[in-house]
Design an enzyme around this catalytic site. Structure first.
Site, PDB file in Angstrom:
ATOM      1  NE  ARG A 148       9.150  22.554  -6.868  1.00  0.00           N
ATOM      2  CZ  ARG A 148       9.011  23.941  -6.843  1.00  0.00           C
ATOM      3  NH1 ARG A 148       9.398  24.409  -8.102  1.00  0.00           N
ATOM      4  NH2 ARG A 148       8.040  24.679  -6.193  1.00  0.00           N
ATOM      5  CE1 TYR A 160       8.311  29.488  -7.039  1.00  0.00           C
ATOM      6  CE2 TYR A 160      10.124  27.976  -6.389  1.00  0.00           C
ATOM      7  CZ  TYR A 160       8.861  27.925  -7.141  1.00  0.00           C
ATOM      8  OH  TYR A 160       8.612  27.285  -8.098  1.00  0.00           O
ATOM      9  CG  ASP A 211      12.552  26.289  -9.159  1.00  0.00           C
ATOM     10  OD1 ASP A 211      13.434  26.952  -9.769  1.00  0.00           O
ATOM     11  OD2 ASP A 211      11.188  26.165  -9.581  1.00  0.00           O
ATOM     12  CG  HIS A 213      11.514  30.727  -8.678  1.00  0.00           C
ATOM     13  ND1 HIS A 213      11.004  31.933  -8.812  1.00  0.00           N
ATOM     14  CD2 HIS A 213      10.516  29.889  -9.296  1.00  0.00           C
ATOM     15  CE1 HIS A 213       9.973  31.865  -9.554  1.00  0.00           C
ATOM     16  NE2 HIS A 213       9.742  30.644  -9.674  1.00  0.00           N
ATOM     17  CD  GLU A 237      12.768  24.347 -12.018  1.00  0.00           C
ATOM     18  OE1 GLU A 237      12.441  23.569 -11.445  1.00  0.00           O
ATOM     19  OE2 GLU A 237      11.813  25.508 -12.421  1.00  0.00           O
ATOM     20  CD  GLU A 263       9.864  28.158 -14.308  1.00  0.00           C
ATOM     21  OE1 GLU A 263       9.936  26.860 -13.587  1.00  0.00           O
ATOM     22  OE2 GLU A 263       9.406  28.951 -13.450  1.00  0.00           O
ATOM     23  NE  ARG A 284      11.860  23.705 -14.792  1.00  0.00           N
ATOM     24  CZ  ARG A 284      10.592  23.348 -14.465  1.00  0.00           C
ATOM     25  NH1 ARG A 284      10.484  21.888 -14.971  1.00  0.00           N
ATOM     26  NH2 ARG A 284       9.791  23.876 -13.847  1.00  0.00           N
ATOM     27  CG  HIS A 313       6.849  25.488 -16.249  1.00  0.00           C
ATOM     28  ND1 HIS A 313       6.308  26.718 -16.641  1.00  0.00           N
ATOM     29  CD2 HIS A 313       6.636  25.477 -14.943  1.00  0.00           C
ATOM     30  CE1 HIS A 313       5.984  27.518 -15.490  1.00  0.00           C
ATOM     31  NE2 HIS A 313       6.048  26.579 -14.279  1.00  0.00           N
ATOM     32  CG  ASP A 317       1.709  28.963 -13.986  1.00  0.00           C
ATOM     33  OD1 ASP A 317       1.935  28.517 -12.952  1.00  0.00           O
ATOM     34  OD2 ASP A 317       2.474  29.619 -14.691  1.00  0.00           O
ATOM     35  CD  GLU A 340       7.120  22.087 -12.128  1.00  0.00           C
ATOM     36  OE1 GLU A 340       7.320  22.864 -13.266  1.00  0.00           O
ATOM     37  OE2 GLU A 340       6.686  22.712 -11.081  1.00  0.00           O
ATOM     38  CD1 TRP A 403       9.129  36.168  -5.849  1.00  0.00           C
ATOM     39  CD2 TRP A 403       8.121  35.261  -7.516  1.00  0.00           C
ATOM     40  NE1 TRP A 403       8.327  35.168  -5.283  1.00  0.00           N
ATOM     41  CE2 TRP A 403       7.676  34.636  -6.676  1.00  0.00           C
ATOM     42  CE3 TRP A 403       8.182  34.933  -9.029  1.00  0.00           C
ATOM     43  CZ2 TRP A 403       6.831  33.468  -6.667  1.00  0.00           C
ATOM     44  CZ3 TRP A 403       7.154  33.785  -9.099  1.00  0.00           C
ATOM     45  CH2 TRP A 403       6.554  33.083  -7.872  1.00  0.00           C
TER      46      TRP A 403
HETATM   47  C1  GCO Z   1       7.923  25.764 -11.189  1.00  0.00           C
HETATM   48  C2  GCO Z   1       7.815  27.247 -11.656  1.00  0.00           C
HETATM   49  C3  GCO Z   1       6.566  28.035 -11.069  1.00  0.00           C
HETATM   50  C4  GCO Z   1       6.434  29.199 -11.378  1.00  0.00           C
HETATM   51  C5  GCO Z   1       5.004  29.799 -11.936  1.00  0.00           C
HETATM   52  C6  GCO Z   1       4.999  31.270 -12.259  1.00  0.00           C
HETATM   53  O1  GCO Z   1       8.987  25.427 -11.408  1.00  0.00           O
HETATM   54  O2  GCO Z   1       6.990  25.127 -11.087  1.00  0.00           O
HETATM   55  O3  GCO Z   1       9.117  27.986 -11.005  1.00  0.00           O
HETATM   56  O4  GCO Z   1       6.366  27.760  -9.696  1.00  0.00           O
HETATM   57  O5  GCO Z   1       7.095  30.137 -10.336  1.00  0.00           O
HETATM   58  O6  GCO Z   1       4.716  28.857 -12.839  1.00  0.00           O
HETATM   59  O7  GCO Z   1       3.939  31.387 -12.898  1.00  0.00           O
HETATM   60 MG    MG Z   2      10.738  26.676 -11.733  1.00  0.00          MG
END
Ligand code: GCO
Ligand code: MG
Length: 403
Positions: A148, A160, A211, A213, A237, A263, A284, A313, A317, A340, A403
């Protein structure tokens, strides 16, 4: 029957916060489930501890589907990320227990392996296009088949996907939400330049992903998709926020760039129209935020009917428990697309010893019975919870953006 005699939550912060559910049966078999919801961890922890755990005691741990239905229908207040992450944690833990009792890795219970391994994509990022390409080269050198690409945008700080620490991108890094600035115009100019330079430098064998986002309107996303087409991205994405599923029709009308989304989805109802109308190519949704293995299998089966593949995803986190559950799931379904994979810190790996392994751009869940992940509770206790928020974004005029 393997009766559930106890269940408890464990909150730990080995680099970032994780919430884990541990269920134990009368025979001393334990199962783990991930319940981490980035930036809202304690809401899920309380949901489990105060409202779910009392209902689990005395139940038959083998009744995974029935317990899922009990928690989903029985709450009356359905769906939403908090509820579905809590249900997911229970579901994962019960699959883990069933596998341990059977002496089989969970993927065998899901129908067995459909493939030899799970193709993953890593995250290459940098402040400049050159830095991003240099990072991507490292992934390719380490065997990754898919990468990515995210890069900084001149005139915007804290973009981001771009981190100071190349290896462990973690956006939830401040005690109160960090304010970042967003300009669609600036971003829309840089993204195609990044892909043009990347194809020139990296060639055409490696899959390249991006991504957005949730930052664009559907028509802007259509334009970006069209601009990226010559560079054959694997996917674009979260091109636009997906509350309005019909919005993806507009993107589809304007580009053949494959679309991935989901996600932040918590159930099949968030993607029903997207899948039914074939408005996306990759779904996702993930084990932890979409109701566990049990519910994600339903989403994947529905997607399979419509030619949509999965792309779970897998940011940091999502704990190693979710990563393991995702790999068992990925290995067993016919319409797997890609997974991912952001590596966890050494501290996280020490708290969650696991059986999954990486080789040649592929992950494999391993052959340990159950999910193949344990938690070292003494190590977990050394890393107490630390409040951490995801950032927010404002446009150049100060108004709020996604965001
Ligand atoms: C991704 C996601 C993450 C999110 C995160 C938020 O594609 O990996 O967009 O980067 O921003 O999981 O908690
Ligand atoms: Mg993402």
């Amino acid at each position: 029957m393997p009766k559930i005699i106890s269940a408890k939550t464990i909150v730990t912060c080995p680099g970032r916060n994780f919430v884990t559910l541990k269920i134990e049966t009368g025979d001393g078999v334990t199962g783990l489930g991930d319940a981490t919801l980035n930036g809202r961890e304690l809401a899920v922890e309380s949901y489990l501890r105060d409202h779910v755990v009392p209902c689990l005691i005395g139940r038959d741990a083998h009744q995974i589907e029935d317990i899922w239905q009990y928690l989903y229908r029985g709450a009356y207040w359905r769906r939403g990320p908090v509820t579905m992450s809590a249900i997911a944690a229970v579901d994962m833990a019960l699959w883990d227990i069933k596998g341990k009792i059977a002496g089989l890795p969970v993927y065998q219970l899901l129908g067995g392996a459909c493939r030899t391994g799970v193709m993953v994509y890593g995250h290459a990022n940098g402040e400049t296009i050159d830095d991003t390409i240099a990072a991507a080269r490292e992934y390719v050198a380490n065997g990754y088949k898919a990468v990515r690409l995210q890069t900084g945008v001149p005139g915007m700080s804290d973009v981001y996907g771009v981190s100071k620490d190349k290896l462990f991108y973690e956006p939830a890094d401040s005690d109160l939400p960090k304010e970042t600035v967003w300009s669609t115009d600036k971003y829309m100019r840089v993204a195609p330049e990044l892909f043009a330079a990347a194809r020139k430098a990296l060639g055409w064998e490696v899959h390249l992903l991006h991504d957005v986002h949730h930052r664009l309107t559907p028509i802007e996303a259509g334009r970006l998709g069209k601009d990226l087409e010559p560079y054959r991205p694997f996917w674009m994405e979260d091109a636009t926020p997906a509350e309005n599923q019909a919005g993806f029709r507009l993107i589809r009308q304007h580009t053949t760039t494959p679309l991935a989304v989901g996600e932040i989805f918590s159930s099949i109802w968030d993607c029903k129209q997207l899948i039914e109308e074939q408005l996306i190519d990759y779904i996702r949704a993930t084990v932890v935020h979409a109701g566990g293995i049990t519910h994600l299998r339903k989403i994947a089966s529905f997607a399979d009917l419509h030619g949509v593949r999965t792309g779970c995803h897998g940011a940091t986190d999502l704990s190693p428990v979710t990563m393991a559950a995702a790999l068992h799931f990925d290995l067993s379904i016919p319409n797997f697309g890609i997974q991912e994979y952001m590596r966890h810190t050494a501290d996280t790996d020490a708290v969650f010893p696991h059986a999954y392994t990486f080789e040649g751009g592929m992950l494999h869940p391993g052959e340990a019975p159950g999910l193949g992940v344990e938690i070292d509770e003494d190590a977990a206790a050394r890393f107490p919870y630390k409040r951490a928020y995801l950032p927010v974004a404002r446009r150049l005029d100060g108004s709020m953006h996604d965001w």
